[in-house]
Design a protein around this motif. Structure first.
Motif, PDB file in Angstrom:
ATOM      1  N   ASN A 183       0.829  -1.212   0.000  1.00 38.62           N
ATOM      2  CA  ASN A 183       0.000   0.000   0.000  1.00 38.62           C
ATOM      3  C   ASN A 183       0.864   1.262   0.000  1.00 38.62           C
ATOM      4  O   ASN A 183       0.663   2.189   0.780  1.00 38.62           O
ATOM      5  N   LEU A 184       1.817   1.297  -0.916  1.00 39.85           N
ATOM      6  CA  LEU A 184       2.730   2.429  -1.019  1.00 39.85           C
ATOM      7  C   LEU A 184       2.289   3.371  -2.129  1.00 39.85           C
ATOM      8  O   LEU A 184       1.731   2.940  -3.140  1.00 39.85           O
ATOM      9  N   ARG A 185       2.555   4.670  -1.948  1.00 44.01           N
ATOM     10  CA  ARG A 185       2.313   5.632  -3.020  1.00 44.01           C
ATOM     11  C   ARG A 185       3.570   5.682  -3.875  1.00 44.01           C
ATOM     12  O   ARG A 185       4.575   6.269  -3.486  1.00 44.01           O
ATOM     13  N   MET A 186       3.509   5.049  -5.039  1.00 41.14           N
ATOM     14  CA  MET A 186       4.652   4.915  -5.924  1.00 41.14           C
ATOM     15  C   MET A 186       4.275   5.284  -7.355  1.00 41.14           C
ATOM     16  O   MET A 186       3.120   5.144  -7.765  1.00 41.14           O
ATOM     17  N   ILE A 187       5.280   5.730  -8.098  1.00 33.90           N
ATOM     18  CA  ILE A 187       5.115   6.119  -9.499  1.00 33.90           C
ATOM     19  C   ILE A 187       6.174   5.388 -10.302  1.00 33.90           C
ATOM     20  O   ILE A 187       7.354   5.392  -9.929  1.00 33.90           O
ATOM     21  N   ALA A 188       5.787   4.778 -11.408  1.00 32.65           N
ATOM     22  CA  ALA A 188       6.771   4.041 -12.216  1.00 32.65           C
ATOM     23  C   ALA A 188       6.290   3.934 -13.653  1.00 32.65           C
ATOM     24  O   ALA A 188       5.123   4.212 -13.969  1.00 32.65           O
ATOM     25  N   GLY A 189       7.211   3.505 -14.525  1.00 34.28           N
ATOM     26  CA  GLY A 189       6.835   3.317 -15.913  1.00 34.28           C
ATOM     27  C   GLY A 189       7.829   2.458 -16.670  1.00 34.28           C
ATOM     28  O   GLY A 189       8.977   2.291 -16.256  1.00 34.28           O
ATOM     29  N   LYS A 190       7.362   1.927 -17.779  1.00 35.12           N
ATOM     30  CA  LYS A 190       8.190   1.140 -18.698  1.00 35.12           C
ATOM     31  C   LYS A 190       9.093   2.066 -19.506  1.00 35.12           C
ATOM     32  O   LYS A 190       8.648   3.098 -20.018  1.00 35.12           O
ATOM     33  N   VAL A 191      10.354   1.722 -19.613  1.00 33.36           N
ATOM     34  CA  VAL A 191      11.285   2.513 -20.403  1.00 33.36           C
ATOM     35  C   VAL A 191      10.923   2.429 -21.889  1.00 33.36           C
ATOM     36  O   VAL A 191      10.607   1.358 -22.408  1.00 33.36           O
ATOM     37  N   LEU A 192      10.957   3.581 -22.551  1.00 33.51           N
ATOM     38  CA  LEU A 192      10.798   3.671 -23.998  1.00 33.51           C
ATOM     39  C   LEU A 192      12.181   3.902 -24.599  1.00 33.51           C
ATOM     40  O   LEU A 192      12.859   4.868 -24.259  1.00 33.51           O
ATOM     41  N   GLU A 207      -3.580   1.219 -18.316  1.00 34.44           N
ATOM     42  CA  GLU A 207      -4.933   0.698 -18.051  1.00 34.44           C
ATOM     43  C   GLU A 207      -4.947  -0.220 -16.832  1.00 34.44           C
ATOM     44  O   GLU A 207      -5.916  -0.250 -16.068  1.00 34.44           O
ATOM     45  N   ARG A 208      -3.866  -0.953 -16.640  1.00 41.34           N
ATOM     46  CA  ARG A 208      -3.808  -1.927 -15.553  1.00 41.34           C
ATOM     47  C   ARG A 208      -3.476  -1.293 -14.205  1.00 41.34           C
ATOM     48  O   ARG A 208      -3.997  -1.730 -13.165  1.00 41.34           O
ATOM     49  N   TRP A 209      -2.643  -0.258 -14.194  1.00 41.33           N
ATOM     50  CA  TRP A 209      -2.087   0.195 -12.922  1.00 41.33           C
ATOM     51  C   TRP A 209      -2.349   1.655 -12.552  1.00 41.33           C
ATOM     52  O   TRP A 209      -2.385   1.972 -11.361  1.00 41.33           O
ATOM     53  N   HIS A 210      -2.484   2.543 -13.507  1.00 38.37           N
ATOM     54  CA  HIS A 210      -2.561   3.970 -13.168  1.00 38.37           C
ATOM     55  C   HIS A 210      -3.824   4.275 -12.358  1.00 38.37           C
ATOM     56  O   HIS A 210      -4.942   3.986 -12.777  1.00 38.37           O
ATOM     57  N   GLY A 211      -3.623   4.834 -11.182  1.00 35.37           N
ATOM     58  CA  GLY A 211      -4.742   5.172 -10.314  1.00 35.37           C
ATOM     59  C   GLY A 211      -5.261   4.015  -9.482  1.00 35.37           C
ATOM     60  O   GLY A 211      -6.232   4.172  -8.730  1.00 35.37           O
ATOM     61  N   LYS A 212      -4.609   2.864  -9.569  1.00 32.49           N
ATOM     62  CA  LYS A 212      -5.021   1.718  -8.765  1.00 32.49           C
ATOM     63  C   LYS A 212      -4.399   1.837  -7.380  1.00 32.49           C
ATOM     64  O   LYS A 212      -3.173   1.874  -7.244  1.00 32.49           O
ATOM     65  N   GLY A 213      -5.224   1.917  -6.343  1.00 36.68           N
ATOM     66  CA  GLY A 213      -4.697   2.108  -4.998  1.00 36.68           C
ATOM     67  C   GLY A 213      -3.923   3.413  -4.930  1.00 36.68           C
ATOM     68  O   GLY A 213      -4.431   4.486  -5.271  1.00 36.68           O
ATOM     69  N   ARG A 214      -2.661   3.335  -4.534  1.00 39.75           N
ATOM     70  CA  ARG A 214      -1.824   4.532  -4.394  1.00 39.75           C
ATOM     71  C   ARG A 214      -0.753   4.584  -5.493  1.00 39.75           C
ATOM     72  O   ARG A 214       0.307   5.160  -5.311  1.00 39.75           O
TER      73      ARG A 214
END
Length: 435
Positions: A156-165, A190-197
């Motif tokens: 339940n962590l507030r984290m930000i991440a992404g796939k490298v382009l 679609e799968r992760w953005h805005g899900k939980g924190r």
């Protein structure tokens, strides 16, 4: 329904403003004998323990931390989780370091099991060091982001991440295409953005490793989804800057490449920004974009010295980044140690209260999350860390000589590391407790 209310008693400090804007004295609140009251994972109140204890409902659980300082959880605005296993790799400057160490290490993340293992190690290290929010690079592989977000969601962590382009100027085994990078990113959003924190960051590695088509696709993603971040590198190394000029002759400079493809916004975070001109700083300020100050990696790779006063002059939002693995420590305290030295080498000072700001509220503001984390404002998420004044024999001895609050903060910054972190909380729950 009964509220889950808990209280924590210790010395307490939190930033309420940037010292460069409001002055040192107005930039923080401090309670020598303080109390933090948490209800359902959020800050209910903070203040003097004598006052708040008198008004607590009977039966409220109160945890006391003697000889400790409680503050908001640390915010890391630039870090690479796939590089955990290659931290402290010997020598090189940026471009050679990428080819000799980074790319081979990231190749292993084609294996989902490896990605899951490293995500666990990585998050454990963050929490051991008191970091509760981070802006994180994955690899070119979708599975690297799935593994990271899965592990972060469980805590339940507030984290930000992404796939490298990355569709050029990199090993073939690590490149995608403009089309596949766009498609994979959409699936992950679609799968992760805005899900939980959790939040998603569109993540071109840096301008030289993306074609015009891929940068355009990255800009398209930012238009298609609300609240996305954009995370990349900018002007870290002089050779890199010259390389960008040769690759994008139609642009006036490095930052202009990102501007040209609509990648500058209030949720854009650029790591490093060492070799920026005044016009580029002005443009960052105009767009609300932020810079991640990464002192340990900049020194380690010999990239240069970050000019914090210049950013303050132009009112550019600045957070602190460990930049593991070119960065040499997961510890924000140790990163502040190096930041102080970077400032000294330029004839400037970094006060303990500015350091507190960069590590907490400043990072939250850089990420546009100051309404959720970074301070103990009522209603904020209860992400916080308990620091032990007596974590080591040397620290205990030195603290005995300290006479003022700023002196104690400076000792924490100079001598502190993971051993100083007694306990870490995320959304009001203990997620790390030192043995």
């Amino acid at each position: 329904m009964t509220s889950a209310r808990k209280a924590y008693r210790a010395s307490i400090i939190h930033s309420i403003g940037d010292p460069a804007e409001v002055g040192v004295e107005a930039s923080y609140e401090y309670f020598e004998d303080g109390l933090l009251v948490v209800t359902d994972g959020r800050v209910e109140s903070v203040g003097d323990a004598g006052v708040l204890l008198a008004n607590l409902p009977a039966g409220t659980e109160v945890t006391e931390y003697p000889d400790a300082l409680l503050m908001p959880g640390f915010v890391d605005t630039h870090i690479h989780y796939p590089q955990t296993g290659m931290i402290a790799s010997y020598g090189e400057q940026l471009l050679d370091w990428l080819n000799n160490y980074t790319f081979p290490a990231e190749n292993a993340f084609s294996d989902p099991a490896h990605a899951a293992e490293v995500a666990e190690v990585f998050l454990t290290e963050l929490l051991r060091n008191g970091t509760t929010t981070a802006l994180v690079f994955g690899t070119v592989h979708k599975g690297s982001v799935d593994a990271f977000f899965s592990a972060a969601e469980q805590r339940n962590l507030r984290m930000i991440a992404g796939k490298v382009l990355m569709d050029r100027n990199a090993p073939e085994y690590l490149t995608d295409t403009a089309e596949s990078g766009y498609r994979d990113s959409r699936e992950l959003i679609e799968r992760w953005h805005g899900k939980g924190r959790l939040h998603y960051a569109v993540t071109p590695r840096f301008a030289p490793t993306s074609t015009d088509e891929q940068l355009a696709a990255a800009g398209q993603l930012l238009q298609e989804y609300e609240g996305l971040y954009m995370h990349t590198h900018l002007s870290e190394n002089r050779d890199e800057v010259e390389w960008v000029k040769s690759l994008f002759p139609q642009c006036s400079g490095y930052l202009d490449v990102y501007d040209h493809y609509n990648l500058l916004s209030e949720r854009s975070v650029f790591a490093h920004g060492i070799h920026l001109c005044d016009d580029e700083c002005k443009r960052l300020s105009e767009t609300g974009s932020a810079i991640a100050f990464c002192p340990t990696s900049n020194l380690f790779l010999g990239s240069g010295l970050f000019n914090l006063p210049k950013m303050e002059q132009h009112k550019v939002r600045v957070g602190l980044g460990t930049d593991v693995g070119a960065g040499t420590s997961f510890s924000i305290l140790q990163t502040l140690n190096e930041a102080y030295k970077v400032m000294q080498l330029q004839g400037a000072k970094l006060s303990p209260f500015k350091s507190l700001y960069l590590a907490t509220l400043g990072g939250a503001r850089a990420l546009r999350l100051e309404d959720r984390i970074g301070s103990f404002a009522s209603g904020n998420e209860a992400d916080f860390v308990v620091l032990d004044y007596n974590a080591t024999p040397l620290m205990q001895y030195r603290m005995a000589q300290a006479k003022t609050l700023d002196e104690r903060l400076f000792v924490l910054m100079m001598l502190g590391d993971d051993r100083t972190v007694r306990e870490t909380f995320a959304a009001g729950e203990s997620v790390h407790r030192r043995d």
